[in-house]
Motif scaffolding. Structure first.
Motif, PDB file in Angstrom:
ATOM      1  N   VAL A   5      -6.167  18.137  -2.779  1.00  0.00           N
ATOM      2  CA  VAL A   5      -6.315  17.185  -1.735  1.00  0.00           C
ATOM      3  C   VAL A   5      -7.701  16.142  -2.242  1.00  0.00           C
ATOM      4  CG1 VAL A   5      -7.993  17.342   0.252  1.00  0.00           C
ATOM      5  CG2 VAL A   5      -6.133  19.178   0.105  1.00  0.00           C
ATOM      6  N   ALA A   6      -8.288  17.422  -3.455  1.00  0.00           N
ATOM      7  CA  ALA A   6      -8.816  15.715  -4.511  1.00  0.00           C
ATOM      8  C   ALA A   6      -9.085  14.758  -4.703  1.00  0.00           C
ATOM      9  CB  ALA A   6     -10.473  16.671  -4.947  1.00  0.00           C
ATOM     10  N   ARG A   8      -5.773  13.350  -4.469  1.00  0.00           N
ATOM     11  CA  ARG A   8      -4.632  12.431  -3.921  1.00  0.00           C
ATOM     12  C   ARG A   8      -5.952  11.552  -3.556  1.00  0.00           C
ATOM     13  NH1 ARG A   8      -2.663  15.689   0.156  1.00  0.00           N
ATOM     14  NH2 ARG A   8      -0.513  15.962  -1.606  1.00  0.00           N
ATOM     15  N   ARG A   9      -6.889  12.482  -3.306  1.00  0.00           N
ATOM     16  CA  ARG A   9      -8.138  10.874  -2.619  1.00  0.00           C
ATOM     17  C   ARG A   9      -8.648  10.219  -3.613  1.00  0.00           C
ATOM     18  NH1 ARG A   9     -12.969  12.202   1.773  1.00  0.00           N
ATOM     19  NH2 ARG A   9     -13.053  10.448   1.559  1.00  0.00           N
ATOM     20  N   THR A  12      -6.005   7.758  -4.480  1.00  0.00           N
ATOM     21  CA  THR A  12      -5.723   7.165  -2.861  1.00  0.00           C
ATOM     22  C   THR A  12      -7.336   5.813  -2.871  1.00  0.00           C
ATOM     23  OG1 THR A  12      -4.958   8.335  -1.696  1.00  0.00           O
ATOM     24  CG2 THR A  12      -5.730   7.012  -0.409  1.00  0.00           C
ATOM     25  N   ASN A  13      -8.145   6.376  -3.512  1.00  0.00           N
ATOM     26  CA  ASN A  13      -9.334   6.038  -3.263  1.00  0.00           C
ATOM     27  C   ASN A  13      -9.144   4.135  -3.964  1.00  0.00           C
ATOM     28  OD1 ASN A  13     -11.117   6.619  -1.123  1.00  0.00           O
ATOM     29  ND2 ASN A  13     -12.316   7.528  -2.956  1.00  0.00           N
ATOM     30  N   ASP A  16      -6.002   1.931  -3.056  1.00  0.00           N
ATOM     31  CA  ASP A  16      -6.927   1.046  -1.961  1.00  0.00           C
ATOM     32  C   ASP A  16      -7.548   0.029  -2.157  1.00  0.00           C
ATOM     33  OD1 ASP A  16      -5.051   3.020  -0.284  1.00  0.00           O
ATOM     34  OD2 ASP A  16      -7.292   3.741   0.459  1.00  0.00           O
ATOM     35  N   GLY A  77     -16.873   4.744  -1.865  1.00  0.00           N
ATOM     36  CA  GLY A  77     -15.369   5.169  -3.007  1.00  0.00           C
ATOM     37  C   GLY A  77     -15.631   5.513  -4.196  1.00  0.00           C
ATOM     38  N   GLN A 122     -15.790  17.041   0.953  1.00  0.00           N
ATOM     39  CA  GLN A 122     -15.342  16.251   1.361  1.00  0.00           C
ATOM     40  C   GLN A 122     -16.289  15.088   2.081  1.00  0.00           C
ATOM     41  OE1 GLN A 122     -12.269  15.429   1.614  1.00  0.00           O
ATOM     42  NE2 GLN A 122     -11.863  17.782  -0.154  1.00  0.00           N
TER      43      GLN A 122
END
Length: 124
Positions: A5-6, A8-9, A12-13, A16, A77, A122
């Motif tokens: 999860v981390a 992926r974040r 993604t940041n 993006d 971010g 999170q």
């Protein structure tokens, strides 16, 4: 290996940001170097001046304070990205992209060895 999860974040940041500030889709490349994975994210945006590259990893730092959250983000971010990378015993650096904008370099160990025993937080 790592916190799915981390990670992926993290990516993604970073992607993006490259999409937000560049005119074309960013170029993302990855490869193994020794026991580490190196991921390069190159964009063709305005880049970040050398003098500000360390500052952008500070929470709530925004290069253009006049921007609202809707147009300029919260300034979290890259701080979140740095935290995730460090919790995975990795590194994140900024440089000049051959595409004319910013290059983000993320290096992570291939084996999950976190620098801290604290759970990943999170954030928004």
């Amino acid at each position: 290996m790592g916190d799915e999860v981390a990670l992926r974040r993290l990516f993604t940041n970073l992607i993006d940001n490259a999409l937000r500030y560049g005119a074309k889709a960013p170029k993302v490349t990855a490869g193994a170097i020794g026991g580490r994975v190196r991921v390069l994210i190159d964009d063709d945006g305005p880049g970040i001046p050398v003098a500000e590259r360390a500052l952008v990893f500070e929470p709530f730092y925004r290069r253009e304070p006049s921007r609202s959250r809707e147009t300029g983000g919260s300034g979290l971010g890259l701080a979140i990205a740095k935290q995730i990378v460090e919790l995975h015993n990795g590194s994140i650096t900024l440089g000049d992209s051959p595409r004319g904008g910013l290059r983000v370099i993320v290096e992570l160990p291939m084996r999950a060895e976190r620098a801290s025993t604290q759970p990943l937080r999170q954030s928004a």
